[in-house]
Design a protein around this motif. Structure first.
Motif, short mmCIF file in Angstrom:
data_model
loop_
_atom_site.label_atom_id
_atom_site.label_comp_id
_atom_site.label_asym_id
_atom_site.label_seq_id
_atom_site.Cartn_x
_atom_site.Cartn_y
_atom_site.Cartn_z
N THR A 39 59.23 11.58 23.37
CA THR A 39 59.86 11.18 24.69
C THR A 39 61.29 11.67 24.69
OG1 THR A 39 58.76 8.98 24.13
CG2 THR A 39 60.72 9.06 25.70
N THR A 40 62.02 12.03 23.54
CA THR A 40 63.32 12.56 23.62
C THR A 40 63.16 14.24 23.23
OG1 THR A 40 63.84 11.73 21.61
CG2 THR A 40 64.49 10.77 23.24
N ASN A 41 63.92 14.93 23.64
CA ASN A 41 64.08 16.36 23.26
C ASN A 41 64.87 16.28 21.89
OD1 ASN A 41 64.37 18.93 22.71
ND2 ASN A 41 64.85 19.75 24.60
N ARG A 42 64.14 16.31 20.69
CA ARG A 42 64.91 16.47 19.43
C ARG A 42 66.10 17.30 19.13
NH1 ARG A 42 60.27 15.51 15.55
NH2 ARG A 42 59.06 14.34 17.05
N THR A 43 65.76 18.56 19.91
CA THR A 43 66.79 19.58 19.67
C THR A 43 67.93 19.15 20.40
OG1 THR A 43 65.82 20.80 21.53
CG2 THR A 43 64.99 21.52 19.23
N ALA A 44 67.82 18.46 21.38
CA ALA A 44 69.23 18.03 21.94
C ALA A 44 69.93 16.84 21.63
CB ALA A 44 68.77 17.87 23.64
N CYS A 45 69.28 16.39 20.56
CA CYS A 45 70.03 15.03 20.20
C CYS A 45 71.05 15.26 18.91
CB CYS A 45 68.95 14.09 19.37
SG CYS A 45 67.85 13.32 20.67
N ARG A 46 72.24 15.66 19.14
CA ARG A 46 73.27 16.36 18.36
C ARG A 46 74.40 15.16 17.93
NH1 ARG A 46 70.20 19.44 16.65
NH2 ARG A 46 69.83 21.39 17.35
N ASN A 47 74.56 14.11 19.07
CA ASN A 47 75.43 13.24 18.77
C ASN A 47 74.93 11.76 18.54
OD1 ASN A 47 77.85 15.01 18.97
ND2 ASN A 47 77.29 15.31 21.08
N ASN A 48 74.32 11.48 17.69
CA ASN A 48 73.81 10.12 17.46
C ASN A 48 74.64 9.24 16.76
OD1 ASN A 48 71.30 11.21 18.63
ND2 ASN A 48 70.92 12.13 16.56
N ARG A 49 74.63 7.95 17.42
CA ARG A 49 75.40 7.12 16.66
C ARG A 49 74.64 5.79 16.23
NH1 ARG A 49 80.63 5.50 15.90
NH2 ARG A 49 81.36 3.48 16.25
N LEU A 50 74.93 5.20 14.95
CA LEU A 50 74.07 4.41 14.68
C LEU A 50 74.75 3.12 14.16
CD1 LEU A 50 71.05 3.07 13.53
CD2 LEU A 50 71.47 4.17 11.44
N LEU A 51 74.72 1.98 14.79
CA LEU A 51 75.53 0.73 14.30
C LEU A 51 74.68 -0.46 13.68
CD1 LEU A 51 77.39 0.62 18.06
CD2 LEU A 51 78.25 1.52 15.81
N PHE A 52 74.87 -0.76 12.72
CA PHE A 52 74.28 -1.91 12.07
C PHE A 52 74.93 -3.08 12.32
CE2 PHE A 52 73.08 1.67 9.20
CZ PHE A 52 71.63 1.56 9.40
N GLU A 90 73.10 -9.15 20.28
CA GLU A 90 72.10 -8.16 20.34
C GLU A 90 70.92 -8.77 19.24
OE1 GLU A 90 69.69 -4.80 21.02
OE2 GLU A 90 71.87 -4.49 21.49
N GLN A 91 69.56 -8.73 19.81
CA GLN A 91 68.41 -9.18 19.10
C GLN A 91 67.97 -8.20 18.07
OE1 GLN A 91 65.58 -8.71 22.65
NE2 GLN A 91 64.27 -8.55 20.72
N ALA A 92 68.51 -6.96 17.97
CA ALA A 92 68.19 -6.01 17.09
C ALA A 92 69.11 -6.22 15.69
CB ALA A 92 68.17 -4.61 17.56
N ASP A 93 68.92 -5.50 14.58
CA ASP A 93 69.67 -5.47 13.33
C ASP A 93 70.53 -4.20 13.51
OD1 ASP A 93 68.50 -7.71 12.24
OD2 ASP A 93 66.69 -6.68 12.30
N ALA A 94 70.21 -3.19 14.32
CA ALA A 94 70.96 -2.12 14.37
C ALA A 94 70.65 -1.25 15.82
CB ALA A 94 70.59 -1.16 13.14
N SER A 95 71.36 -0.55 16.01
CA SER A 95 71.17 0.12 17.50
C SER A 95 71.61 1.42 17.29
CB SER A 95 72.54 -0.55 18.58
OG SER A 95 72.14 0.13 20.00
N LEU A 96 70.54 2.55 17.60
CA LEU A 96 70.74 4.04 17.52
C LEU A 96 70.76 4.31 18.86
CD1 LEU A 96 70.45 6.73 16.10
CD2 LEU A 96 67.96 6.32 16.30
#
Length: 104
Positions: A41-54, A92-98
């Motif tokens: 679904t996403t172009n992984r080569t374009a994913c360069r600035n990922n932020r993961l919040l727990f 947020e219902q999730a435990d983390a957000s990417l």
């Protein structure tokens, strides 16, 4: 010593066309579970600035081993472009957000 397996829900979004909740239960390698959920679904080569919040939830303490495993799985999929942090509990219902391709 018995090892506990955390059941976690990660909200993955690029705030554009991809928005999905993914459950990680420790029975499947995290990288495999994330890959199956994200797919092409996403172009992984374009994913360069990922932020993961727990999210620091009072009823579910995260240990650093679990955090390390999830961060490692995301880096396997997307490379080194990952910043992560632990933030205060939210509604947020999730435990983390990417957040994929996060722009500051």
């Amino acid at each position: 010593m018995e090892r506990t397996m955390h059941r976690l829900i990660i909200h993955i979004t690029d705030n554009d066309k991809f928005d999905k909740l993914v459950e990680l239960d420790g029975l499947q390698p995290y990288a495999e579970a994330l890959h199956n959920a994200i797919g092409d679904t996403t172009n992984r080569t374009a994913c360069r600035n990922n932020r993961l919040l727990f999210f620091d939830k009072n009823d579910k303490a995260l240990d650093f081993e679990t955090i390390y495993r999830i961060c490692g799985a995301i880096q396997i999929l997307f490379g080194d472009g990952l910043v992560w942090d632990i933030v205060e509990d939210t509604d947020e219902q999730a435990d983390a957000s990417l957040l994929l391709n996060y722009k500051q």
